[in-house]
Design an enzyme around this catalytic site. Structure first.
Site: not given
Length: 826
Positions: A348, A352, A384-385
């Site tokens: 999804g 990085n 979230h990332e």
């Protein structure tokens, strides 16, 4: 006596005197020597030194040995592809070449170095001492093409330990595969103006990376384990009219190589990080940006960026980033955040550092066609990332500590103190311990060390508690003393109390004993703990009766928890399945999302178990009866093309349509078919929130023409979220031949993108008519894999077979019970 043989008396006396004198001297010397020896004992001379025994051969495990540690990398990469095939560029190549210099710190004397390499042709290897640039003699190098992926470098010279630095230089070449791993190629179409100024689809190409979990080794030789952090300096040499992105902000410059013009983009050194967080993209994407303290860029296909599909992500990213910096009192450590929407990525999103990759539908939104759920997904995914922390156990820990301010202060200290470092869980405990009197380490120790989570069983007649590991296969469960913080109340006072439990056998707690006839107990109030709760049958029945009388007495989240715990306990043969089913009866009066979602998720599993048996009919009738009031509760909204204001009500409106239509409620099917007919006639009045389920319901009730229309709409749709809704709806048809055709489409990337292949097959498999077709396809794909993939597939298949066998056994034991219960409710 003859003259020739005699000596004089004088000489003889002289010799005697000398002899005596010599003897005296020798005696004196011996005495002096003895005195000196006693005073200064002699030291034995050193034995001849043996050369150290240096390890040879492969390491004993698949982990890299610890004789060397990476410090930094300098990597040059040159992909040769063109972003588009035009009249000027016809010689397309998906190869890349490169070189890498990794500086290592040698910890022990060594003649062997191991790195990771996979799917690369390594053409040159050199090892030099960093301070003098002296080249060491090589004995050779080889790549172990097995599961270790080791590049083994053998030296004739010994690398000195004592933290001496060496540089390992490699040259290599590889291929940009389309397998969505490592440094890979992605192909997509972009609308451009043709010769007669009409829109035409042009094939485009980009190269991007996905190095998690262990695919950095596919890009350059490296120490590809998360703990072996290092700094990275990246240089990418790429074609004109393309942009190279990496974790840091790049500086492009043009140069000429072999008569061709190239762009050389250099990226500054990164902070210390793991190899899997390194990111690279070379494309002709465009972007939108917002500059504040940190520059935020959203990259994507020109068509999508120009249509404004990245605007929402840009706006929400700034808000989330500012919130995190304020919350954690920690400044974002890079000067920019690039986020890129990729046509093909197997996850999804990927976190990085400084260049976050997303599926297009996870980042791009067409505001005119997006549902509130689409917006929520983008916002949640970005949040979230940017934070990247998976939260259930932390929530339990925060509840245990009880002081939110102290908890957050400990978290801030932890994040600030251990930036760019490897940590162990005790580092967090120490930071939290400074802010609270609670014994955090004792509470969390088993949650870190033990597998899974517990089920706490409470016998309310005696107050007896037990806990054990919760597993669906009960025979595997065993007693582990988790530290469990039980928040509970009884119906006589509703005062929330706490009790710490750490036992692996029965223990009595008088306050868990219920003596009054109508009194019941509810544990794990507000689901603050990460565990399931089982009760004696009498308490379960009292809870069921309370739900029937007045369900609002029980907290909302616990209404969902009771249903979820009961069904999972029944699947594990720890509870009679009819108790779980009885808890769903009150839903005829429930309009909240959490209990309905919990029930539908678990009933879906039950349907999967019985969808080919005579139990399926009674289940369908029961669900149709239960869902009808909820469907009518939202019916006016649906007919008017509107949605409720409350966000969870919007979710429940979708649930109501999905369940009502799929279980034969005629008014729902008529509504869905009518709205879809209007859509076919050129007027799409369906609210974006409802399109996925209404498209599905109409196609399930429709014919080949409806399916073909939806397929054509899917092909021409440009908004990723709308494409996803149509792609799901196409799997809802009852026509087996159409499902079979759709399955074949998943094998053709020009029809279904590789990134969507697995989810599309899963959609089809959830359709009763599509299950055997999907199973046959998966078996076919398994046969076509090579030997290594077959091993992985065989292991996965073994797990599926094991689960299936357990399900079959459960169905045998419970089929009659379930059938009788549903028939009794008809």
């Amino acid at each position: 006596m003859g003259k020739g043989t005699g000596i004089s008396k004088a000489v003889a006396i002289g010799i005697g005197v000398l002899t005596v004198s010599s003897l005296c001297c020798l005696v004196l010397m011996a005495v002096m020597y003895k005195i000196q020896i006693d005073k200064y004992p002699p030291v034995n001379p050193p034995l001849p030194s043996k050369p150290p025994v240096l390890p040879t051969g492969l390491p004993p495990s698949l982990r890299l040995p610890d004789n060397v540690i990476p410090e930094s990398y300098k990597v040059f990469l040159q992909p040769y592809f063109y972003p588009a095939i035009t009249n000027n560029y016809t010689n397309q190549s998906f190869a890349f070449t490169g070189n890498s210099t990794v500086r290592i710190k040698c910890m022990t004397d060594s003649k062997t170095v191991f790195l990771h390499v996979l799917d690369l042709n390594v053409t040159t290897v050199e090892v030099r001492k960093s301070d003098s640039n002296v080249k060491l003699s090589l004995g050779g190098y080889r790549i172990h093409r097995n599961e270790s992926n080791f590049l083994e470098i053998q030296l004739k010279d010994v690398m000195s330990g004592n933290e001496t630095y060496y540089d390992i230089f490699t040259e290599f070449e590889g291929e940009l595969q389309n397998d969505l791993t490592g440094f890979y190629m992605s192909q997509y179409t972009e609308k451009v103006k043709g010769d007669e100024d009409e829109d035409v689809d042009q094939e485009r190409f980009l190269a991007t990376s996905l190095m998690k979990p262990t695919d950095a080794r596919k890009v350059f030789p490296c120490f590809d384990e998360p703990a072996l952090k290092a700094e990275f300096e990246i240089t990418v040499i790429h074609r004109p009219d393309t942009t190279a992105l990496s974790n840091q902000k790049g500086a492009p410059d043009t140069t000429e190589i072999d008569g061709e013009e190239w762009v050389v983009t250099t990226f500054p050194k990164t902070p210390i990080m793991s190899t899997y967080l390194l990111a690279l993209t070379v494309s002709d994407f465009t972007f939108v940006s917002k500059s504040s303290a940190i520059r935020i860029n959203i990259y994507g296909r020109s068509e999508a960026i120009n249509a404004g599909h990245a605007d929402y992500a840009l706006e929400i990213t700034e808000k989330i980033l500012n919130h995190y910096q304020k919350l954690f009192e920690l400044k974002y450590s890079l000067e920019k955040i690039d986020q890129i929407a990729l046509p093909d990525i197997s996850v999804g999103a990927m976190e990085n550092w400084g260049l976050i990759s997303y599926q297009e539908s996870g980042l791009l939104i067409d505001k005119n066609m997006a549902s509130t759920f689409d917006q929520e997904r983008v916002a949640t995914l970005i949040a979230h990332e940017l934070a990247h922390q998976g939260a259930a156990v932390l929530r339990m820990l925060a509840t245990f500590i009880g002081d939110e301010e102290a908890f957050m202060k400990g978290i801030k200290t932890y994040l600030s103190k251990f930036q760019f470092q490897n940590v162990v869980y005790k580092d967090l405990w120490e930071c939290l311990k400074q802010e609270t009197s609670k014994d955090v380490e004792a509470f969390m120790s088993t949650w870190i060390k033990e597998v899974g989570y517990p089920v706490v069983t409470i016998i309310t007649q005696t107050g007896e508690l037990t806990q054990e590991q919760f597993l669906l296969k009960q025979s595997w469960g065993h007693g582990i003393a988790w530290q469990v913080d039980i928040r509970y109340f009884v119906s006589s006072d509703f005062v929330v109390k706490q009790d710490l439990l750490k036992v692996n056998g029965p223990v009595r707690r008088p306050h868990f004993q219920i003596e009054k006839k109508d009194e019941w107990l509810l544990a794990n109030v507000d689901c603050a703990g990460f565990f399931r709760v089982n009760y004696d049958e009498e308490n379960w029945n009292k809870l069921h009766m309370q739900l029937e009388r007045n369900h609002e007495v029980i907290p909302l989240i616990n209404r969902g928890q009771l249903i979820d715990d009961a069904f999972n306990l029944a699947r594990a043969s720890r509870l009679n399945v009819t108790i779980a089913l009885s808890l769903t009866k009150y839903l005829i009066n429930e309009t909240e999302y959490i209990p309905w979602e919990s029930a539908l998720k678990n009933l879906d599993h039950l349907i999967l178990m019985f969808d080919r048996s005579e139990v399926y009919g009674p289940i369908t009738k029961y669900l149709r009866k239960q869902i009808t009031p909820l469907y009518k509760h939202f019916e006016e909204y649906t007919k008017n093309g509107t949605i409720p204001e409350k966000h969870t009500d919007q979710y429940n409106q979708v649930n109501a349509i999905s369940v009502a239509c799929s279980h034969g409620l005629s008014s729902c099917i008529t509504m869905a078919s009518g709205l879809f007919r209007d859509y076919r006639n050129g007027t799409n009045k369906i609210h974006p929130n409802l399109r996925k389920e209404i498209y599905c319901s109409a196609i399930a009730a429709g014919d080949e023409d409806d399916w073909e229309f939806a397929w054509n709409e899917y092909q021409r749709a440009t908004a990723p979220a709308e494409k996803d809704k149509l792609r799901y709806a196409l799997s809802c048809t009852k026509e087996i031949w159409l499902l079979n055709r759709y399955l074949q489409y998943t094998l053709d990337p020009s029809k279904i993108r590789k990134t969507d292949m697995v989810s599309t097959i899963n959609y089809i498999a959830k359709n009763v008519a599509g299950q055997p077709l999907a199973w046959d396809l998966l078996r076919q794909l398994q046969k076509e894999q090579d030997e290594n993939d077959q091993d992985i597939a065989a292991q996965a298949l073994e797990q599926v077979i094991e689960r299936t066998e357990a399900n079959i056994e459960w169905v045998k034991e419970n089929k009659q019970l379930v059938k009788d219960w549903f028939i009794g409710e008809m």
